[in-house]
Write a protein that holds these residues in place. Structure first.
Motif, PDB file in Angstrom:
ATOM      1  N   LEU A  40     -50.293  -3.538   4.313  1.00 27.15           N
ATOM      2  CA  LEU A  40     -51.435  -3.134   3.495  1.00 27.15           C
ATOM      3  C   LEU A  40     -52.072  -1.846   4.003  1.00 27.15           C
ATOM      4  O   LEU A  40     -53.156  -1.474   3.563  1.00 27.15           O
ATOM      5  CB  LEU A  40     -52.480  -4.262   3.483  1.00 27.15           C
ATOM      6  CG  LEU A  40     -51.978  -5.625   3.006  1.00 27.15           C
ATOM      7  CD1 LEU A  40     -53.075  -6.666   3.146  1.00 27.15           C
ATOM      8  CD2 LEU A  40     -51.477  -5.561   1.585  1.00 27.15           C
ATOM      9  N   GLY A  41     -51.400  -1.159   4.905  1.00 26.26           N
ATOM     10  CA  GLY A  41     -51.949   0.034   5.529  1.00 26.26           C
ATOM     11  C   GLY A  41     -52.220   1.193   4.585  1.00 26.26           C
ATOM     12  O   GLY A  41     -53.039   2.060   4.896  1.00 26.26           O
ATOM     13  N   ALA A  42     -51.567   1.237   3.447  1.00 28.73           N
ATOM     14  CA  ALA A  42     -51.774   2.330   2.494  1.00 28.73           C
ATOM     15  C   ALA A  42     -52.834   1.998   1.449  1.00 28.73           C
ATOM     16  O   ALA A  42     -53.136   2.819   0.590  1.00 28.73           O
ATOM     17  CB  ALA A  42     -50.456   2.680   1.799  1.00 28.73           C
ATOM     18  N   VAL A  43     -53.404   0.802   1.525  1.00 23.40           N
ATOM     19  CA  VAL A  43     -54.430   0.397   0.557  1.00 23.40           C
ATOM     20  C   VAL A  43     -55.721   1.143   0.890  1.00 23.40           C
ATOM     21  O   VAL A  43     -56.283   0.982   1.968  1.00 23.40           O
ATOM     22  CB  VAL A  43     -54.648  -1.137   0.591  1.00 23.40           C
ATOM     23  CG1 VAL A  43     -55.815  -1.527  -0.303  1.00 23.40           C
ATOM     24  CG2 VAL A  43     -53.380  -1.856   0.167  1.00 23.40           C
ATOM     25  N   THR A  44     -56.177   1.964  -0.048  1.00 19.86           N
ATOM     26  CA  THR A  44     -57.370   2.774   0.181  1.00 19.86           C
ATOM     27  C   THR A  44     -58.623   2.162  -0.429  1.00 19.86           C
ATOM     28  O   THR A  44     -59.731   2.559  -0.087  1.00 19.86           O
ATOM     29  CB  THR A  44     -57.186   4.188  -0.397  1.00 19.86           C
ATOM     30  OG1 THR A  44     -56.899   4.075  -1.791  1.00 19.86           O
ATOM     31  CG2 THR A  44     -56.060   4.928   0.310  1.00 19.86           C
ATOM     32  N   LEU A  66     -40.300 -19.239   2.158  1.00 22.52           N
ATOM     33  CA  LEU A  66     -40.331 -17.998   2.933  1.00 22.52           C
ATOM     34  C   LEU A  66     -41.563 -17.966   3.830  1.00 22.52           C
ATOM     35  O   LEU A  66     -42.561 -18.619   3.549  1.00 22.52           O
ATOM     36  CB  LEU A  66     -40.378 -16.792   1.994  1.00 22.52           C
ATOM     37  CG  LEU A  66     -39.328 -16.726   0.888  1.00 22.52           C
ATOM     38  CD1 LEU A  66     -39.604 -15.536  -0.016  1.00 22.52           C
ATOM     39  CD2 LEU A  66     -37.942 -16.651   1.475  1.00 22.52           C
ATOM     40  N   GLN A  67     -41.485 -17.176   4.890  1.00 22.36           N
ATOM     41  CA  GLN A  67     -42.637 -16.924   5.746  1.00 22.36           C
ATOM     42  C   GLN A  67     -43.156 -15.533   5.431  1.00 22.36           C
ATOM     43  O   GLN A  67     -42.377 -14.603   5.220  1.00 22.36           O
ATOM     44  CB  GLN A  67     -42.249 -17.017   7.210  1.00 22.36           C
ATOM     45  CG  GLN A  67     -41.922 -18.417   7.644  1.00 22.36           C
ATOM     46  CD  GLN A  67     -41.640 -18.470   9.143  1.00 22.36           C
ATOM     47  OE1 GLN A  67     -41.334 -17.457   9.761  1.00 22.36           O
ATOM     48  NE2 GLN A  67     -41.743 -19.645   9.702  1.00 22.36           N
ATOM     49  N   LEU A  68     -44.464 -15.414   5.438  1.00 26.21           N
ATOM     50  CA  LEU A  68     -45.107 -14.168   5.066  1.00 26.21           C
ATOM     51  C   LEU A  68     -46.075 -13.749   6.167  1.00 26.21           C
ATOM     52  O   LEU A  68     -46.709 -14.601   6.793  1.00 26.21           O
ATOM     53  CB  LEU A  68     -45.879 -14.388   3.759  1.00 26.21           C
ATOM     54  CG  LEU A  68     -46.418 -13.185   3.017  1.00 26.21           C
ATOM     55  CD1 LEU A  68     -45.273 -12.311   2.525  1.00 26.21           C
ATOM     56  CD2 LEU A  68     -47.260 -13.639   1.844  1.00 26.21           C
ATOM     57  N   ALA A  69     -46.171 -12.446   6.412  1.00 28.76           N
ATOM     58  CA  ALA A  69     -47.148 -11.900   7.351  1.00 28.76           C
ATOM     59  C   ALA A  69     -47.723 -10.620   6.755  1.00 28.76           C
ATOM     60  O   ALA A  69     -47.021  -9.891   6.057  1.00 28.76           O
ATOM     61  CB  ALA A  69     -46.502 -11.603   8.696  1.00 28.76           C
ATOM     62  N   PHE A  70     -48.996 -10.385   7.031  1.00 29.38           N
ATOM     63  CA  PHE A  70     -49.666  -9.173   6.565  1.00 29.38           C
ATOM     64  C   PHE A  70     -49.952  -8.261   7.747  1.00 29.38           C
ATOM     65  O   PHE A  70     -50.433  -8.715   8.785  1.00 29.38           O
ATOM     66  CB  PHE A  70     -50.995  -9.518   5.878  1.00 29.38           C
ATOM     67  CG  PHE A  70     -50.833 -10.321   4.625  1.00 29.38           C
ATOM     68  CD1 PHE A  70     -50.412  -9.723   3.451  1.00 29.38           C
ATOM     69  CD2 PHE A  70     -51.089 -11.680   4.619  1.00 29.38           C
ATOM     70  CE1 PHE A  70     -50.260 -10.463   2.294  1.00 29.38           C
ATOM     71  CE2 PHE A  70     -50.950 -12.433   3.470  1.00 29.38           C
ATOM     72  CZ  PHE A  70     -50.529 -11.820   2.296  1.00 29.38           C
ATOM     73  N   THR A  71     -49.658  -6.981   7.584  1.00 25.24           N
ATOM     74  CA  THR A  71     -50.012  -5.980   8.595  1.00 25.24           C
ATOM     75  C   THR A  71     -50.867  -4.910   7.934  1.00 25.24           C
ATOM     76  O   THR A  71     -50.850  -4.758   6.713  1.00 25.24           O
ATOM     77  CB  THR A  71     -48.763  -5.322   9.214  1.00 25.24           C
ATOM     78  OG1 THR A  71     -48.025  -4.648   8.190  1.00 25.24           O
ATOM     79  CG2 THR A  71     -47.871  -6.343   9.901  1.00 25.24           C
ATOM     80  N   GLY A  72     -51.584  -4.168   8.756  1.00 19.05           N
ATOM     81  CA  GLY A  72     -52.391  -3.073   8.238  1.00 19.05           C
ATOM     82  C   GLY A  72     -53.501  -3.515   7.310  1.00 19.05           C
ATOM     83  O   GLY A  72     -53.941  -2.735   6.463  1.00 19.05           O
TER      84      GLY A  72
END
Length: 93
Positions: A40-44, A66-72
């Protein structure tokens, strides 16, 4: 809206109410790997609908095994997750 990169799915659109349904569907359609990382690092820009989308993605990933992870994750989204008491439901890296 969502780009597939070699190591993650990168969200490039604002995570706001106007985009929420489209983002939810785009994410669901993009999940393919046993372990997906959503960057999510590009989410402004983000509002509380970002949490709804993220929780929807977590649910969809679990349904697909599935396994999910969020970064940024933007600081504002993290703050909202803490405020609403859902931070433990989100796999934030």
């Amino acid at each position: 809206m969502i780009e597939r990169r070699p190591d993650c799915l990168r969200v490039t659109a604002p995570m706001v109410m106007a985009n929420a349904c489209g983002l939810l569907e785009a994410g669901r359609s993009a999940f393919r790997e046993p372990r997906e990382t959503v960057d999510l690092g590009a989410v402004t820009e983000a509002d509380s609908s970002a949490l709804a989308v993220m929780l929807g993605w977590v649910r969809a990933a679990r349904e697909q095994g599935l396994q999910l992870a969020f970064t940024g994750t933007p600081a504002g989204v993290r703050s909202l997750a803490e405020l609403y008491g859902v931070v433990e439901l989100l796999p934030l890296a």
